[in-house]
Motif scaffolding. Structure first.
Motif, PDB file in Angstrom:
ATOM      1  N   ARG A  13      -5.870  10.960   3.478  1.00 12.22           N
ATOM      2  CA  ARG A  13      -6.296   9.566   3.384  1.00 12.22           C
ATOM      3  C   ARG A  13      -7.234   9.233   4.539  1.00 12.22           C
ATOM      4  O   ARG A  13      -7.215   9.884   5.580  1.00 12.22           O
ATOM      5  CB  ARG A  13      -5.075   8.632   3.435  1.00 12.22           C
ATOM      6  CG  ARG A  13      -4.046   8.892   2.345  1.00 12.22           C
ATOM      7  CD  ARG A  13      -4.574   8.578   0.964  1.00 12.22           C
ATOM      8  NE  ARG A  13      -3.523   8.705  -0.044  1.00 12.22           N
ATOM      9  CZ  ARG A  13      -3.715   8.565  -1.354  1.00 12.22           C
ATOM     10  NH1 ARG A  13      -4.910   8.296  -1.813  1.00 12.22           N
ATOM     11  NH2 ARG A  13      -2.707   8.694  -2.190  1.00 12.22           N
ATOM     12  N   SER A  22       0.848  -1.187   0.000  1.00 15.34           N
ATOM     13  CA  SER A  22       0.000   0.000   0.000  1.00 15.34           C
ATOM     14  C   SER A  22       0.886   1.240   0.000  1.00 15.34           C
ATOM     15  O   SER A  22       2.022   1.216   0.469  1.00 15.34           O
ATOM     16  CB  SER A  22      -0.933  -0.013   1.214  1.00 15.34           C
ATOM     17  OG  SER A  22      -0.244  -0.376   2.380  1.00 15.34           O
ATOM     18  N   PRO A  23       0.379   2.355  -0.551  1.00 17.44           N
ATOM     19  CA  PRO A  23       1.223   3.551  -0.718  1.00 17.44           C
ATOM     20  C   PRO A  23       1.698   4.145   0.595  1.00 17.44           C
ATOM     21  O   PRO A  23       1.025   4.028   1.620  1.00 17.44           O
ATOM     22  CB  PRO A  23       0.309   4.519  -1.480  1.00 17.44           C
ATOM     23  CG  PRO A  23      -1.074   4.003  -1.312  1.00 17.44           C
ATOM     24  CD  PRO A  23      -0.976   2.542  -1.073  1.00 17.44           C
ATOM     25  N   THR A  24       2.867   4.766   0.548  1.00 18.62           N
ATOM     26  CA  THR A  24       3.384   5.450   1.736  1.00 18.62           C
ATOM     27  C   THR A  24       2.584   6.719   1.985  1.00 18.62           C
ATOM     28  O   THR A  24       1.969   7.284   1.075  1.00 18.62           O
ATOM     29  CB  THR A  24       4.865   5.822   1.547  1.00 18.62           C
ATOM     30  OG1 THR A  24       4.999   6.610   0.360  1.00 18.62           O
ATOM     31  CG2 THR A  24       5.718   4.568   1.419  1.00 18.62           C
ATOM     32  N   ALA A  25       2.590   7.150   3.243  1.00 11.75           N
ATOM     33  CA  ALA A  25       1.838   8.344   3.615  1.00 11.75           C
ATOM     34  C   ALA A  25       2.393   9.561   2.888  1.00 11.75           C
ATOM     35  O   ALA A  25       3.602   9.735   2.767  1.00 11.75           O
ATOM     36  CB  ALA A  25       1.899   8.546   5.123  1.00 11.75           C
ATOM     37  N   ASN A  26       1.492  10.403   2.418  1.00 12.44           N
ATOM     38  CA  ASN A  26       1.860  11.620   1.699  1.00 12.44           C
ATOM     39  C   ASN A  26       1.143  12.787   2.355  1.00 12.44           C
ATOM     40  O   ASN A  26      -0.093  12.845   2.361  1.00 12.44           O
ATOM     41  CB  ASN A  26       1.466  11.499   0.225  1.00 12.44           C
ATOM     42  CG  ASN A  26       1.871  12.704  -0.589  1.00 12.44           C
ATOM     43  OD1 ASN A  26       2.179  13.762  -0.046  1.00 12.44           O
ATOM     44  ND2 ASN A  26       1.890  12.550  -1.905  1.00 12.44           N
ATOM     45  N   PHE A  43      -6.457   2.441  -3.447  1.00  9.07           N
ATOM     46  CA  PHE A  43      -5.292   3.210  -3.000  1.00  9.07           C
ATOM     47  C   PHE A  43      -5.557   4.719  -2.988  1.00  9.07           C
ATOM     48  O   PHE A  43      -4.844   5.469  -2.323  1.00  9.07           O
ATOM     49  CB  PHE A  43      -4.092   2.907  -3.893  1.00  9.07           C
ATOM     50  CG  PHE A  43      -3.419   1.585  -3.591  1.00  9.07           C
ATOM     51  CD1 PHE A  43      -3.774   0.832  -2.478  1.00  9.07           C
ATOM     52  CD2 PHE A  43      -2.423   1.094  -4.425  1.00  9.07           C
ATOM     53  CE1 PHE A  43      -3.164  -0.381  -2.201  1.00  9.07           C
ATOM     54  CE2 PHE A  43      -1.792  -0.108  -4.149  1.00  9.07           C
ATOM     55  CZ  PHE A  43      -2.163  -0.846  -3.035  1.00  9.07           C
ATOM     56  N   ASP A 100      -3.402   4.774   2.735  1.00 12.29           N
ATOM     57  CA  ASP A 100      -1.962   4.611   2.663  1.00 12.29           C
ATOM     58  C   ASP A 100      -1.568   3.538   3.677  1.00 12.29           C
ATOM     59  O   ASP A 100      -2.432   2.864   4.250  1.00 12.29           O
ATOM     60  CB  ASP A 100      -1.224   5.939   2.892  1.00 12.29           C
ATOM     61  CG  ASP A 100      -1.561   6.583   4.234  1.00 12.29           C
ATOM     62  OD1 ASP A 100      -1.772   5.846   5.220  1.00 12.29           O
ATOM     63  OD2 ASP A 100      -1.618   7.822   4.298  1.00 12.29           O
ATOM     64  N   ARG A 101      -0.271   3.381   3.902  1.00  9.72           N
ATOM     65  CA  ARG A 101       0.201   2.306   4.788  1.00  9.72           C
ATOM     66  C   ARG A 101      -0.288   2.453   6.221  1.00  9.72           C
ATOM     67  O   ARG A 101      -0.354   1.474   6.966  1.00  9.72           O
ATOM     68  CB  ARG A 101       1.739   2.273   4.776  1.00  9.72           C
ATOM     69  CG  ARG A 101       2.327   1.710   3.516  1.00  9.72           C
ATOM     70  CD  ARG A 101       3.846   1.788   3.528  1.00  9.72           C
ATOM     71  NE  ARG A 101       4.422   1.104   4.674  1.00  9.72           N
ATOM     72  CZ  ARG A 101       4.634  -0.205   4.752  1.00  9.72           C
ATOM     73  NH1 ARG A 101       4.310  -0.981   3.728  1.00  9.72           N
ATOM     74  NH2 ARG A 101       5.174  -0.731   5.825  1.00  9.72           N
ATOM     75  N   HIS A 145      -0.418  -5.265   3.039  1.00 11.89           N
ATOM     76  CA  HIS A 145      -0.685  -4.125   3.924  1.00 11.89           C
ATOM     77  C   HIS A 145      -0.330  -4.510   5.356  1.00 11.89           C
ATOM     78  O   HIS A 145      -0.645  -5.611   5.801  1.00 11.89           O
ATOM     79  CB  HIS A 145      -2.161  -3.732   3.817  1.00 11.89           C
ATOM     80  CG  HIS A 145      -2.502  -2.469   4.550  1.00 11.89           C
ATOM     81  ND1 HIS A 145      -2.089  -1.228   4.125  1.00 11.89           N
ATOM     82  CD2 HIS A 145      -3.213  -2.263   5.696  1.00 11.89           C
ATOM     83  CE1 HIS A 145      -2.538  -0.305   4.964  1.00 11.89           C
ATOM     84  NE2 HIS A 145      -3.206  -0.905   5.925  1.00 11.89           N
TER      85      HIS A 145
END
Length: 277
Positions: free
Chosen positions: A71, A62-66, A152, A156-157, A177
């Motif tokens: 999210r 899962s995508p990294t936090a941005n 997604f 995020d993660r 995840h």
């Protein structure tokens, strides 16, 4: 965007509930024991996961936090699958709900990328006619990768993913995840934890919804509804967190029916959940 009006959580209680949920996230060790796939499995290459069409190398984290993208904190999800080539399962419907707010984020058909040999309508609730209509009206996502990308967009993660036997859903989405609460594990641990035993079995979502909430789900003749199951998973988890005495009473009753622990105990293999719960 619609909202689940049942069991709404007041805004001022959402942060407290989120803190309680963080305490219930399963450890990596527990997830491995309960058939969750580690990211290292991508090294298995082009082989498909057992019973599915997603290759090990196709799994992604899962995508990294941005910080620039908002999210969701907690998502409840459920997938419905159909039978494709060689008896394997592929994603055909995805439902995702924000556990804290009740917002219904995704509730859509997913057009399988392989020829469907068995629509599994009794369990999936999906028919050939329904899928064809969804595709014709542009209401179906073009395959499991598109469904994963849509998921997604909301997580995020750090997002807590909630599901029942969620490892099955993540396998058809090709997702790894780390932050998970599985209601099958949570409730089975309530039974077996005090006995210091492995989870010898898990209980179906239908049983948990009925026993803990008095809620009847999967009762029709048209199969499961992914949205209904996602909503029920949400309600079961919230009830377990908010009403721990009810969960304890349910677990105590089942624990009292367990056979005594043998004097010389070998390794117990937990009963595996079916591919589609």
């Amino acid at each position: 965007m619609s909202t689940d009006d049942s069991n709404l959580i007041p805004t001022d209680e959402q942060e407290q509930l989120f803190s309680q949920l963080l305490e219930r996230v399963h450890t990596e060790e527990v997830l491995k024991k309960q058939h969750y796939l580690p990211i290292t499995a991508r090294g298995y290459g082009s082989r498909c996961i057992p019973g599915g069409i997603v290759q090990y190398r196709e799994f992604v984290e899962s995508p990294t936090a941005n910080g620039n993208t908002a999210r969701r904190k907690v998502l409840a999800l459920d997938c419905e699958m159909v039978g494709v080539c060689e008896g394997q399962k592929e994603l055909a419907f995805l439902a995702v709900v924000d556990l804290l707010t009740g917002d219904i984020l995704i509730n859509t058909f997913v057009h399988p990328t392989n020829t469907v040999r068995d629509w599994c309508t009794r369990s999936s609730g999906i028919t050939s006619v329904g899928m064809k209509a969804a595709v014709k009206d542009n209401l179906a996502l073009p395959g499991w990768k598109a469904a994963r990308e849509m998921l997604f967009e909301h997580m995020d993660r750090n997002t807590i993913l909630v599901g029942h036997a969620l490892h099955n859903d993540l396998k058809v989405l090709g997702v790894v995840h780390p932050t998970i609460i599985d209601t099958a594990i949570l409730t089975a641990d309530a039974v077996y934890g005090p006995l210091e035993r492995p989870l010898r079995r898990t209980w179906s979502l239908k049983t948990l919804a009925n026993d803990l909430l008095g809620l009847k789900i999967q009762a029709g003749k048209c199969g499961h509804s992914a949205l209904e199951d996602a909503m029920a998973t949400r309600q079961v988890l919230v009830h377990c967190i908010k009403s721990p005495l009810t969960l304890e009473a349910w677990a105590n009753d089942l624990r009292s029916k367990e056979p005594p622990k043998p004097k010389e105990q070998g390794k117990e293999e937990p009963e595996r959940d079916s591919w589609v719960d």
